[in-house]
Motif scaffolding. Structure first.
Motif, PDB file in Angstrom:
ATOM      1  N   LEU A 260       0.800  -1.222   0.000  1.00  0.00           N
ATOM      2  CA  LEU A 260       0.000   0.000   0.000  1.00  0.00           C
ATOM      3  C   LEU A 260       0.838   1.280   0.000  1.00  0.00           C
ATOM      4  CD1 LEU A 260      -2.688  -1.041   2.669  1.00  0.00           C
ATOM      5  CD2 LEU A 260      -3.007  -0.897   0.189  1.00  0.00           C
ATOM      6  N   MET A 261       2.160   1.146   0.016  1.00  0.00           N
ATOM      7  CA  MET A 261       3.021   2.331   0.081  1.00  0.00           C
ATOM      8  C   MET A 261       3.023   3.059  -1.261  1.00  0.00           C
ATOM      9  SD  MET A 261       4.845   4.017   2.201  1.00  0.00           S
ATOM     10  CE  MET A 261       6.045   5.365   2.151  1.00  0.00           C
ATOM     11  N   PRO A 262       2.683   4.355  -1.269  1.00  0.00           N
ATOM     12  CA  PRO A 262       2.699   5.111  -2.525  1.00  0.00           C
ATOM     13  C   PRO A 262       4.115   5.300  -3.060  1.00  0.00           C
ATOM     14  CG  PRO A 262       2.118   6.533  -0.661  1.00  0.00           C
ATOM     15  CD  PRO A 262       2.194   5.142  -0.139  1.00  0.00           C
ATOM     16  N   THR A 263       4.250   5.265  -4.390  1.00  0.00           N
ATOM     17  CA  THR A 263       5.561   5.449  -5.030  1.00  0.00           C
ATOM     18  C   THR A 263       5.400   6.276  -6.306  1.00  0.00           C
ATOM     19  OG1 THR A 263       5.395   3.477  -6.433  1.00  0.00           O
ATOM     20  CG2 THR A 263       6.338   3.170  -4.225  1.00  0.00           C
ATOM     21  N   PRO A 264       6.417   7.059  -6.656  1.00  0.00           N
ATOM     22  CA  PRO A 264       6.351   7.824  -7.904  1.00  0.00           C
ATOM     23  C   PRO A 264       6.205   6.926  -9.132  1.00  0.00           C
ATOM     24  CG  PRO A 264       8.112   8.653  -6.492  1.00  0.00           C
ATOM     25  CD  PRO A 264       7.637   7.366  -5.871  1.00  0.00           C
ATOM     26  N   LYS A 265       6.881   5.758  -9.140  1.00  0.00           N
ATOM     27  CA  LYS A 265       6.815   4.852 -10.297  1.00  0.00           C
ATOM     28  C   LYS A 265       5.404   4.344 -10.558  1.00  0.00           C
ATOM     29  CE  LYS A 265      11.498   3.087 -10.816  1.00  0.00           C
ATOM     30  NZ  LYS A 265      12.360   1.885 -10.869  1.00  0.00           N
ATOM     31  N   ALA A 266       4.653   4.181  -9.482  1.00  0.00           N
ATOM     32  CA  ALA A 266       3.274   3.693  -9.636  1.00  0.00           C
ATOM     33  C   ALA A 266       2.305   4.844  -9.892  1.00  0.00           C
ATOM     34  CB  ALA A 266       2.854   2.934  -8.389  1.00  0.00           C
ATOM     35  N   GLY A 267       2.826   6.068  -9.892  1.00  0.00           N
ATOM     36  CA  GLY A 267       1.968   7.229 -10.123  1.00  0.00           C
ATOM     37  C   GLY A 267       1.128   7.610  -8.920  1.00  0.00           C
ATOM     38  N   THR A 268       1.509   7.087  -7.737  1.00  0.00           N
ATOM     39  CA  THR A 268       0.731   7.380  -6.533  1.00  0.00           C
ATOM     40  C   THR A 268       1.394   8.423  -5.643  1.00  0.00           C
ATOM     41  OG1 THR A 268       1.669   5.319  -5.642  1.00  0.00           O
ATOM     42  CG2 THR A 268      -0.603   5.242  -6.415  1.00  0.00           C
ATOM     43  N   VAL A 269       2.550   8.936  -6.067  1.00  0.00           N
ATOM     44  CA  VAL A 269       3.126  10.140  -5.456  1.00  0.00           C
ATOM     45  C   VAL A 269       3.152  11.162  -6.582  1.00  0.00           C
ATOM     46  CG1 VAL A 269       5.118  11.202  -4.344  1.00  0.00           C
ATOM     47  CG2 VAL A 269       4.554   8.829  -3.838  1.00  0.00           C
ATOM     48  N   THR A 270       2.228  12.104  -6.565  1.00  0.00           N
ATOM     49  CA  THR A 270       2.046  12.989  -7.711  1.00  0.00           C
ATOM     50  C   THR A 270       1.329  14.280  -7.318  1.00  0.00           C
ATOM     51  OG1 THR A 270       0.983  13.154  -9.900  1.00  0.00           O
ATOM     52  CG2 THR A 270      -0.131  11.810  -8.261  1.00  0.00           C
ATOM     53  N   MET A 271       1.540  15.305  -8.112  1.00  0.00           N
ATOM     54  CA  MET A 271       0.789  16.548  -7.930  1.00  0.00           C
ATOM     55  C   MET A 271      -0.508  16.500  -8.734  1.00  0.00           C
ATOM     56  SD  MET A 271       2.117  18.566  -5.732  1.00  0.00           S
ATOM     57  CE  MET A 271       1.344  20.145  -6.072  1.00  0.00           C
ATOM     58  N   ASP A 272      -0.564  15.588  -9.714  1.00  0.00           N
ATOM     59  CA  ASP A 272      -1.763  15.469 -10.545  1.00  0.00           C
ATOM     60  C   ASP A 272      -2.752  14.519  -9.867  1.00  0.00           C
ATOM     61  OD1 ASP A 272      -3.589  15.629 -12.553  1.00  0.00           O
ATOM     62  OD2 ASP A 272      -2.179  15.185 -14.172  1.00  0.00           O
ATOM     63  N   ILE A 273      -3.260  14.966  -8.719  1.00  0.00           N
ATOM     64  CA  ILE A 273      -4.124  14.131  -7.885  1.00  0.00           C
ATOM     65  C   ILE A 273      -5.407  13.711  -8.599  1.00  0.00           C
ATOM     66  CG2 ILE A 273      -5.581  14.160  -5.820  1.00  0.00           C
ATOM     67  CD1 ILE A 273      -2.676  13.707  -5.162  1.00  0.00           C
ATOM     68  N   GLY A 274      -6.029  14.650  -9.280  1.00  0.00           N
ATOM     69  CA  GLY A 274      -7.291  14.353  -9.950  1.00  0.00           C
ATOM     70  C   GLY A 274      -7.156  13.239 -10.966  1.00  0.00           C
TER      71      GLY A 274
END
Length: 227
Positions: A135-149
């Protein structure tokens, strides 16, 4: 349990041994052989010719399944201010910085966590809780991002993350038994296309060694990996 065993044995007996099917034939067979009283998940298992112990042979990525997974994915967004509002408007189930403390207290009623980069300082220490559960967010998975929407919308639409395990296999859901054959075949096609695109530069020899589809309770049906 004996009755369940008989049903599985009968279903397995209906799958010819040593035969690899076309994707559409495999999907049809999986649907026909599903016998549980609930709507079983259809999963694909792919065995790859990589050595996951080597950094240059890790296979991971994301794919948006055209027809989703059939599961209502609960999305948690840890963000503040306008980004929190953006998450709510995109349909996130839980939004707010206060969820960091809730997770520390043992709350884990979500399937995907999305975080803005400025919040990673607070979310980082949760790795020991979220990491083992995937469940850990990562940039590679696109879950650490400014484009939340966009992130929330894609996850809700059927975006899944995949990663090769230590034995060289990748497992992923591609829908439900209640899906049409076309929906399952298209989801499977999108997933396999992404697996091929994710081929690491360090992979040598045969990359996709085997592909098997099955329902939650049903037997595996082999697909010809050369298709």
């Amino acid at each position: 349990m004996p009755k369940l065993g008989k049903r599985f044995a009968a279903a397995r007996a209906a799958v010819p041994r040593g035969v690899s099917f076309q994707p559409d034939e495999a999907v049809k067979l999986v649907k026909e052989l599903a016998f549980a009283k609930f709507d079983e998940t259809v999963e694909v298992a792919t065995r790859l010719g990589v050595d996951p112990r080597k950094a240059d042979q890790i296979v991971r990525g994301t794919v948006v399944l055209p027809h989703g997974t059939g599961k209502d994915v609960r999305v948690l967004v840890i963000a503040q201010g306008p980004k929190a509002q953006e998450a709510e408007e995109a349909g996130a189930d839980y939004v707010g910085a206060e969820y960091v403390e809730k997770i520390k207290e043992g709350w884990l009623d979500f399937d995907v966590c999305v975080v803005t980069p400025d919040m990673m300082g607070k979310v980082g220490p949760l790795g020991r809780i979220l990491g083992p559960r995937g469940l850990m967010p990562t940039p590679k998975a696109g879950t650490v991002t400014m484009d939340i929407g966009k992130a929330v919308s894609e996850i809700k639409a059927g975006k899944i993350e995949f990663r090769v395990d230590k034995t060289g296999n990748i497992h992923a859901p591609i829908g439900k038994v209640s899906f049409s054959e076309d929906q399952l075949r298209e989801n499977l096609g999108s997933f396999m296309d992404q697996i091929v695109r994710a081929k690491p530069s360090g992979a040598k020899g045969v990359y996709v060694k085997s592909v098997t589809v099955s329902s939650t309770m049903g037997p595996g049906v082999s697909i010809d990996p050369n298709l």
